[in-house]
Design a protein around this motif. Structure first.
Motif, PDB file in Angstrom:
ATOM      1  N   ALA B   1       0.726  -1.309   0.011  1.00  0.00           N
ATOM      2  CA  ALA B   1      -0.038  -0.036  -0.042  1.00  0.00           C
ATOM      3  C   ALA B   1       1.002   1.204   0.036  1.00  0.00           C
ATOM      4  CB  ALA B   1      -0.950  -0.004   1.411  1.00  0.00           C
ATOM      5  N   ASP B   2       0.401   2.178  -0.795  1.00  0.00           N
ATOM      6  CA  ASP B   2       1.201   3.496  -0.889  1.00  0.00           C
ATOM      7  C   ASP B   2       0.556   4.849  -0.570  1.00  0.00           C
ATOM      8  OD1 ASP B   2       2.102   5.871  -1.942  1.00  0.00           O
ATOM      9  OD2 ASP B   2       3.037   4.762  -3.841  1.00  0.00           O
ATOM     10  N   ARG B   3       0.645   5.234   0.377  1.00  0.00           N
ATOM     11  CA  ARG B   3      -0.141   6.460   1.287  1.00  0.00           C
ATOM     12  C   ARG B   3      -0.306   7.412   0.398  1.00  0.00           C
ATOM     13  NH1 ARG B   3       2.697   9.160   5.963  1.00  0.00           N
ATOM     14  NH2 ARG B   3       2.436   7.157   7.087  1.00  0.00           N
ATOM     15  N   SER B   4       1.175   8.026  -0.140  1.00  0.00           N
ATOM     16  CA  SER B   4       1.070   8.835  -1.116  1.00  0.00           C
ATOM     17  C   SER B   4       0.219   8.746  -2.629  1.00  0.00           C
ATOM     18  CB  SER B   4       2.453   9.487  -1.685  1.00  0.00           C
ATOM     19  OG  SER B   4       3.328   9.692  -0.561  1.00  0.00           O
ATOM     20  N   ALA B   5       0.257   7.551  -2.845  1.00  0.00           N
ATOM     21  CA  ALA B   5      -0.784   7.247  -3.915  1.00  0.00           C
ATOM     22  C   ALA B   5      -1.967   7.309  -3.489  1.00  0.00           C
ATOM     23  CB  ALA B   5      -0.362   6.042  -4.564  1.00  0.00           C
ATOM     24  N   GLY B   6      -2.412   6.997  -2.332  1.00  0.00           N
ATOM     25  CA  GLY B   6      -3.882   7.044  -1.928  1.00  0.00           C
ATOM     26  C   GLY B   6      -4.196   8.526  -1.847  1.00  0.00           C
ATOM     27  N   LYS B   7      -3.188   9.397  -1.005  1.00  0.00           N
ATOM     28  CA  LYS B   7      -3.530  10.708  -1.055  1.00  0.00           C
ATOM     29  C   LYS B   7      -4.111  11.350  -2.441  1.00  0.00           C
ATOM     30  CE  LYS B   7      -1.807  15.419   0.662  1.00  0.00           C
ATOM     31  NZ  LYS B   7      -0.658  15.851   1.238  1.00  0.00           N
ATOM     32  N   ALA B   8      -3.296  11.033  -3.652  1.00  0.00           N
ATOM     33  CA  ALA B   8      -3.758  11.503  -4.944  1.00  0.00           C
ATOM     34  C   ALA B   8      -4.788  10.786  -5.385  1.00  0.00           C
ATOM     35  CB  ALA B   8      -2.587  10.936  -5.630  1.00  0.00           C
ATOM     36  N   LYS B   9      -5.342   9.559  -5.197  1.00  0.00           N
ATOM     37  CA  LYS B   9      -6.416   8.773  -5.552  1.00  0.00           C
ATOM     38  C   LYS B   9      -7.777   9.192  -4.687  1.00  0.00           C
ATOM     39  CE  LYS B   9      -4.020   4.618  -6.899  1.00  0.00           C
ATOM     40  NZ  LYS B   9      -3.699   3.020  -6.902  1.00  0.00           N
TER      41      LYS B   9
END
Lengths: 86, 86
Positions: B1-9
């Protein structure tokens, strides 16, 4: 709805959700600061069997409309502040 | 899981749940600080049709397992503090 009554009735909620509405185990959500509408809708859905969970489906069946109103008055009144990760 | 990707998504979540995970309308719960397990379970249940909501049932159908992991990594990492009413 009676917030003080809700605080007392929250006895049945606190093992998983805390009196402060912060989850005490991974399977349980935070309740603190959610709207009365949201909390009432979820408890009513559990009681009606429209939302299901091993513990909540049982607990909600024991709640009256007044219980639900009082409990949601308590948990919705908790103020939440957040701190974002970097 | 990628928190930064999650923030963008989280673009698709923010109108109702905020980037900070605090509800922006009465029908939506706070997401901030809920466990990854809880958030993943709910998104997966919406995607499978086991939990239903007009908006969430549609949105969840568009999420991959990776999207769900990334989004829950973001929202679960937000720190929550509460202030109880009198």
């Amino acid at each position: 709805a009676d917030r003080s009554a809700g605080k007392a009735k929250a006895r049945v909620c606190v093992a998983c959700h805390g009196l402060d509405g912060l989850s005490k185990l991974p399977d349980a959500p935070n309740l603190a600061g959610n709207s009365e509408l949201y909390l009432r809708t979820q408890l009513t859905a559990y009681r009606a069997g429209e939302r299901q969970h091993p513990q909540m489906s049982i607990i909600a069946k024991g709640l009256s409309d007044e219980d639900i109103a009082d409990l949601t008055a308590w948990y919705s009144a908790i103020k939440v502040t957040v701190e974002l990760p970097e």
